[in-house]
Design a protein around this motif. Structure first.
Motif, short mmCIF file in Angstrom:
data_model
loop_
_atom_site.label_atom_id
_atom_site.label_comp_id
_atom_site.label_asym_id
_atom_site.label_seq_id
_atom_site.Cartn_x
_atom_site.Cartn_y
_atom_site.Cartn_z
N ILE A 1 0.85 -1.20 0.00
CA ILE A 1 0.00 0.00 0.00
C ILE A 1 0.88 1.24 0.00
N GLY A 2 0.92 1.90 -1.15
CA GLY A 2 1.48 3.24 -1.20
C GLY A 2 2.98 3.35 -1.38
N THR A 3 3.36 4.58 -1.73
CA THR A 3 4.77 4.98 -1.78
C THR A 3 4.86 6.29 -1.02
N LEU A 4 5.99 6.50 -0.35
CA LEU A 4 6.14 7.68 0.50
C LEU A 4 7.62 8.02 0.64
N ALA A 5 7.88 9.22 1.14
CA ALA A 5 9.26 9.67 1.38
C ALA A 5 10.06 9.76 0.07
N ASN A 6 9.36 10.04 -1.04
CA ASN A 6 9.99 10.01 -2.37
C ASN A 6 10.86 11.25 -2.55
N CYS A 7 12.16 11.06 -2.47
CA CYS A 7 13.08 12.19 -2.49
C CYS A 7 13.55 12.45 -3.91
N SER A 8 14.81 12.10 -4.22
CA SER A 8 15.24 12.32 -5.59
C SER A 8 14.95 11.07 -6.42
N GLY A 9 15.52 10.99 -7.60
CA GLY A 9 15.21 9.87 -8.48
C GLY A 9 16.11 9.89 -9.68
#
Ligand code: FEO
Ligand code: CA
Ligand code: CA
Ligand code: CA
Length: 581
Positions: free
Chosen positions: A203-211
């Motif tokens: 369930i979900g994605t979070l804390a998405n910083c750089s990429g």
């Protein structure tokens, strides 16, 4: 920790050697002619001869403490989207505190490179509860947590230029949102494992910083400070945002479901967490193609005293078949950098059973499989000899020669207050190599004008642009006063390897912000995010910043486009590195 693997000693040794390196060309300088960027079914716009380091094309600005985005003469900006803006057909909102942005031209799958219309993939790293949910203390209500869950994750925003201005296409079927409530598949060795409580979907994605962007035109979004949401692991549930305390993890969410790299195909919407890349405080990914055609992913663990990694795929990249590359990041070998020896150390269970089987050597975790190694990766990597460094933030690869640049932002526990940018040179100029050398490209401090380097982006000349991240509570004070607000700098690479690079101040952000996610749309347009303006606000009625809407308004983290005479050589094309046959 042995002396030869002690980051502080290694850094000091390299800095004191700078004088001896001046005037001596080093490995890598002759590589430009043998390496060219190649892009899926598209003509590389950048020729080796065009990729020449330039001087600044602007008159540097002075440090600023103003509540404004300050740019050199001739440059201007337009805000594209702000926290809370609805941008999808089903009414979903653009989240808080944008970090990474990636540009996907609307016509790219047909070989085009539109700079007028495309999909902007944006990470929403974290929330300021004061502005997002009105939280001022105590246990959160589920309604407050719901607002916060809707403000993190990943946005795919469809934008286009109309009459010279960017507009959001909010009725587009391509606009998509992945927040902390959306189901996302799990791929790679940890999928379905005991460490993840058997999950093949979470369930979900979070804390998405750089990429980072892949050559097959997907987006890689990095889950960084996951511990703030549901906690560090199954045995230490909790986290600063209090979601667990509020009872908001009733769908089986456990901390082990976060801290991964999420691959998103912005054109189809497919999203998968790639567990072969390990679980830690993932800051970023920079992709290269090695000499034998394998996909190489450079990554940093942005926590004090943590490591730098690279992943090398088992399969080879297929430039002529996009679909064939989709699951390439699920299978391969993860390595951790030992900067004392200049070696990439495999972070693998096989052959290391004894070492990894002793919980006291791996942070108390019982490691019984490669899935466990990947899930509790930082602990395993340290046990195997990874050098504990000073918070690697962004990593980028110079399109002119393949050199790998790493921003070590700072580490007060090492007495490293201003950070450095390090250059890593793979042996033989091959990103698949297992040995490397490194030197220091630029050093933060009053002498260079910058502190705490964070996101990096190269331009088509092979010169570096960097944004800083001094914490909001330290800005404009004490040893950080010289820099003013967090800023963006331009660093030419012409003399890399011969001395530390000068840094030219290009942009200064509004009060208490950090600028993030620099991405080129073309040679004259730079996308940038302004994260956490007014972060030190205590009373919503009296915010410390009113950016971008002006007096009387609360601050809103936003994404914007800067245009002006960047003086780049020709049309911009996202850059990847495949050695010529
Ligand atoms: Fe989210 Fe390490 O910056
Ligand atoms: Ca960062
Ligand atoms: Ca970057
Ligand atoms: Ca940072």
């Amino acid at each position: 920790m042995s002396e030869q693997n002690n980051w502080k000693n290694l850094l000091q040794h390299r800095i004191s050697r700078r004088g001896f390196l001046r005037g001596i060309s080093v490995a890598g300088a002759g590589m430009a002619a043998s390496m060219l960027p190649v892009r899926l079914a598209r003509t590389a716009a950048l020729s080796a001869s065009a990729a020449r380091s330039m001087g600044p094309s602007f008159t540097p600005i002075a440090p600023s403490s103003a509540d404004d985005l300050v740019l050199p003469e001739g440059f201007s900006y337009q805000v594209i989207i702000k926290r809370g803006d609805v941008f999808t057909r089903d009414g979903r909102v653009f989240g808080d505190n944008a970090d990474w942005t990636g540009w996907y031209p609307i016509d790219a799958l047909k070989g085009g490179s539109s700079a007028e219309e495309g999909l902007l993939v944006v990470n929403n790293e974290y929330i300021n509860p004061l502005f997002v949910s009105g939280y001022v203390g105590g246990v959160k209500t589920l309604d407050q947590v719901a607002k916060e869950k809707a403000a993190v994750g990943i946005c795919v925003v469809h934008i286009r230029k109309e009459n010279g201005k960017w507009v959001v296409v909010s009725d587009s079927p391509l606009a998509r949102r992945y927040d902390a409530t959306d189901r996302i598949a799990v791929g790679g060795p940890a999928a379905g494992s005991a460490a993840l409580n058997g999950a093949t979907e979470v369930i979900g994605t979070l804390a998405n910083c750089s990429g980072g962007q892949t050559p097959w035109l997907t987006a890689l979004s990095c889950e960084e400070n996951y511990q703030d949401y549901y906690g560090e692991d199954k045995n230490t549930l909790g986290g600063g945002y209090g979601w667990h305390d509020a009872g908001a993890d009733t769908e089986g969410q456990i901390p082990e479901h976060y801290g991964w790299v999420v691959e998103v195909d912005p054109y189809s919407g497919r999203a998968v967490k790639r567990t072969a890349l390990g679980r830690f405080r993932h800051e970023n990914v920079a992709i290269a193609i090695g000499k034998s055609g394998k996909v190489v992913a450079y990554m940093g663990d942005d926590k004090r005293d943590e490591c730098v990694y690279k992943f090398v795929s088992s399969k080879t990249y297929d430039p002529n078949n996009r679909e064939a590359n989709f699951d390439i990041l699920d299978e391969g070998t993860l390595y951790v950098a030992n900067f004392g020896r200049g070696t990439w150390v495999p972070v693998v269970w096989e052959g290391n059973e004894q070492l990894l089987g002793d919980p006291s050597k791996v942070g108390g975790y019982t490691i019984a499989s490669q899935a466990d190694v990947l899930t509790y990766c930082a602990q395993a990597a340290r046990a195997l000899g990874g050098t504990r460094t000073d918070r690697p933030e962004d990593i980028e690869i110079n399109p002119a020669n393949g050199d790998v640049y790493i921003a070590f932002t700072n580490n007060s526990s090492h007495g490293n207050f201003h950070g450095q940018i390090v250059r890593l040179l793979e042996d033989g100029g091959d990103h698949e190599a297992l040995t490397f050398s490194w030197d220091i490209f630029a050093v933060g401090g009053p002498q260079s004008g910058f502190s705490s380097p964070d996101n990096l982006v190269f331009d088509t000349n092979g010169d570096l642009w960097m944004v800083t991240d001094v914490s909001s509570s330290s800005l404009n004070k004490g040893i950080y006063k010289f820099m003013g607000n967090n800023s963006m700098f331009y660093l030419p690479t012409a003399n890399a390897g011969q001395g530390t690079a000068p840094a030219y101040l290009f942009a200064a952000g509004p009060v208490e912000c950090e600028m993030t996610g620099p991405t080129w749309v073309d040679g004259s347009t730079l996308i940038l995010a302004v994260q956490h303006p007014g972060e030190e606000t205590e009373e919503p009625a009296a915010p410390t910043s009113n950016w971008p809407d002006g007096p009387g308004t609360e601050p809103r983290a936003s994404v914007l486009a800067i245009t002006g005479p960047f003086n780049q050589s020709g049309k911009y094309d996202p850059l990847f590195y495949i050695p010529q046959a």
